[in-house]
Design a protein around this motif. Structure first.
Motif, mmCIF file in Angstrom:
data_model
loop_
_atom_site.group_PDB
_atom_site.id
_atom_site.type_symbol
_atom_site.label_atom_id
_atom_site.label_comp_id
_atom_site.label_asym_id
_atom_site.label_seq_id
_atom_site.Cartn_x
_atom_site.Cartn_y
_atom_site.Cartn_z
ATOM 1 N N ILE A 14 0.838 -1.202 0.000
ATOM 2 C CA ILE A 14 0.000 0.000 0.000
ATOM 3 C C ILE A 14 0.876 1.257 0.000
ATOM 4 C CG2 ILE A 14 -1.611 1.335 1.427
ATOM 5 C CD1 ILE A 14 -2.856 -1.386 2.208
ATOM 6 N N ALA A 15 1.977 1.218 0.767
ATOM 7 C CA ALA A 15 2.891 2.364 0.792
ATOM 8 C C ALA A 15 3.487 2.607 -0.588
ATOM 9 C CB ALA A 15 4.002 2.119 1.809
ATOM 10 N N LEU A 16 3.861 1.558 -1.285
ATOM 11 C CA LEU A 16 4.419 1.727 -2.628
ATOM 12 C C LEU A 16 3.390 2.310 -3.600
ATOM 13 C CD1 LEU A 16 6.531 -1.530 -2.983
ATOM 14 C CD2 LEU A 16 7.346 0.803 -2.664
ATOM 15 N N LEU A 17 2.143 1.877 -3.468
ATOM 16 C CA LEU A 17 1.093 2.437 -4.325
ATOM 17 C C LEU A 17 0.908 3.937 -4.080
ATOM 18 C CD1 LEU A 17 -1.686 -0.295 -4.273
ATOM 19 C CD2 LEU A 17 -0.182 0.328 -6.158
ATOM 20 N N PHE A 18 0.899 4.341 -2.826
ATOM 21 C CA PHE A 18 0.693 5.760 -2.531
ATOM 22 C C PHE A 18 1.929 6.597 -2.853
ATOM 23 C CE2 PHE A 18 -3.057 4.379 -0.226
ATOM 24 C CZ PHE A 18 -3.945 5.372 -0.582
ATOM 25 N N ILE A 19 3.114 6.014 -2.783
ATOM 26 C CA ILE A 19 4.312 6.745 -3.218
ATOM 27 C C ILE A 19 4.254 6.971 -4.723
ATOM 28 C CG2 ILE A 19 6.818 6.546 -3.512
ATOM 29 C CD1 ILE A 19 6.870 5.251 -0.717
ATOM 30 N N TYR A 20 3.810 5.946 -5.460
ATOM 31 C CA TYR A 20 3.635 6.110 -6.902
ATOM 32 C C TYR A 20 2.595 7.199 -7.198
ATOM 33 C CZ TYR A 20 2.100 5.225 -11.645
ATOM 34 O OH TYR A 20 1.741 5.375 -12.958
ATOM 35 N N ASP A 21 1.500 7.184 -6.445
ATOM 36 C CA ASP A 21 0.460 8.193 -6.624
ATOM 37 C C ASP A 21 1.001 9.589 -6.313
ATOM 38 O OD1 ASP A 21 -2.344 9.001 -7.037
ATOM 39 O OD2 ASP A 21 -2.286 9.440 -4.875
ATOM 40 N N PHE A 22 1.807 9.696 -5.269
ATOM 41 C CA PHE A 22 2.421 10.961 -4.880
ATOM 42 C C PHE A 22 3.291 11.506 -6.012
ATOM 43 C CE2 PHE A 22 6.301 12.875 -3.017
ATOM 44 C CZ PHE A 22 5.750 14.034 -2.511
ATOM 45 N N ILE A 23 4.153 10.662 -6.563
ATOM 46 C CA ILE A 23 5.047 11.094 -7.643
ATOM 47 C C ILE A 23 4.254 11.452 -8.891
ATOM 48 C CG2 ILE A 23 6.889 10.311 -9.187
ATOM 49 C CD1 ILE A 23 7.943 8.673 -6.793
ATOM 50 N N ASP A 24 3.228 10.665 -9.193
ATOM 51 C CA ASP A 24 2.404 10.932 -10.369
ATOM 52 C C ASP A 24 1.684 12.272 -10.255
ATOM 53 O OD1 ASP A 24 1.240 10.149 -12.876
ATOM 54 O OD2 ASP A 24 -0.631 9.728 -11.777
ATOM 55 N N LYS A 25 1.164 12.582 -9.078
ATOM 56 C CA LYS A 25 0.462 13.862 -8.896
ATOM 57 C C LYS A 25 1.415 15.045 -8.938
ATOM 58 C CE LYS A 25 -3.671 12.296 -6.617
ATOM 59 N NZ LYS A 25 -4.522 12.368 -5.434
ATOM 60 N N ILE A 26 2.639 14.873 -8.465
ATOM 61 C CA ILE A 26 3.614 15.962 -8.540
ATOM 62 C C ILE A 26 3.970 16.245 -9.999
ATOM 63 C CG2 ILE A 26 6.035 16.535 -8.103
ATOM 64 C CD1 ILE A 26 5.733 15.483 -5.341
ATOM 65 N N ILE A 27 4.183 15.183 -10.769
ATOM 66 C CA ILE A 27 4.546 15.362 -12.176
ATOM 67 C C ILE A 27 3.414 16.036 -12.950
ATOM 68 C CG2 ILE A 27 5.019 14.094 -14.327
ATOM 69 C CD1 ILE A 27 6.606 12.105 -12.609
ATOM 70 N N ALA A 40 1.311 7.024 2.796
ATOM 71 C CA ALA A 40 2.463 6.142 2.591
ATOM 72 C C ALA A 40 3.329 6.085 3.843
ATOM 73 C CB ALA A 40 3.276 6.610 1.401
ATOM 74 N N ALA A 41 3.520 7.214 4.500
ATOM 75 C CA ALA A 41 4.330 7.234 5.724
ATOM 76 C C ALA A 41 3.663 6.419 6.837
ATOM 77 C CB ALA A 41 4.544 8.676 6.183
ATOM 78 N N VAL A 42 2.365 6.523 6.965
ATOM 79 C CA VAL A 42 1.639 5.743 7.971
ATOM 80 C C VAL A 42 1.715 4.258 7.643
ATOM 81 C CG1 VAL A 42 -0.647 5.269 8.920
ATOM 82 C CG2 VAL A 42 0.113 7.619 8.650
ATOM 83 N N ALA A 43 1.609 3.914 6.372
ATOM 84 C CA ALA A 43 1.687 2.504 5.975
ATOM 85 C C ALA A 43 3.072 1.928 6.253
ATOM 86 C CB ALA A 43 1.330 2.356 4.502
ATOM 87 N N ILE A 44 4.123 2.709 6.027
ATOM 88 C CA ILE A 44 5.480 2.235 6.334
ATOM 89 C C ILE A 44 5.643 2.061 7.835
ATOM 90 C CG2 ILE A 44 7.920 2.902 6.290
ATOM 91 C CD1 ILE A 44 7.326 4.160 3.530
#
Length: 67
Positions: A14-27, A40-44
């Motif tokens: 789940i953390a990896l999915l939200f990190i991907y979402d984070f990077i995608d939204k920044i781009i 993602a931080a809470v999931a880690i």
């Protein structure tokens, strides 16, 4: 008991999915990208917490006297 050893890795997924979402939204320049990073931080954190608690439970189980 095997399920308890697998569940922490779902948090990591789940953390990896939200990190991907984070990077995608920044781009893309979309708003509300900090929410994905926070989740993602809470999931880690939950990954390490659950992994530690499973190890602790196994330690208690191994130290009990046999009946």
């Amino acid at each position: 008991m095997k399920a308890l050893r697998i569940i922490p890795y779902f948090y990591l997924f789940i953390a990896l999915l939200f990190i991907y979402d984070f990077i995608d939204k920044i781009i893309k320049g979309e708003g509300y990208f900090w929410l994905g990073l926070a989740i993602a931080a809470v999931a880690i954190f939950m990954f390490f917490f659950r992994r530690n608690s499973v190890r602790r439970m196994e330690g208690y189980k191994n130290n009990q006297p046999k009946k």
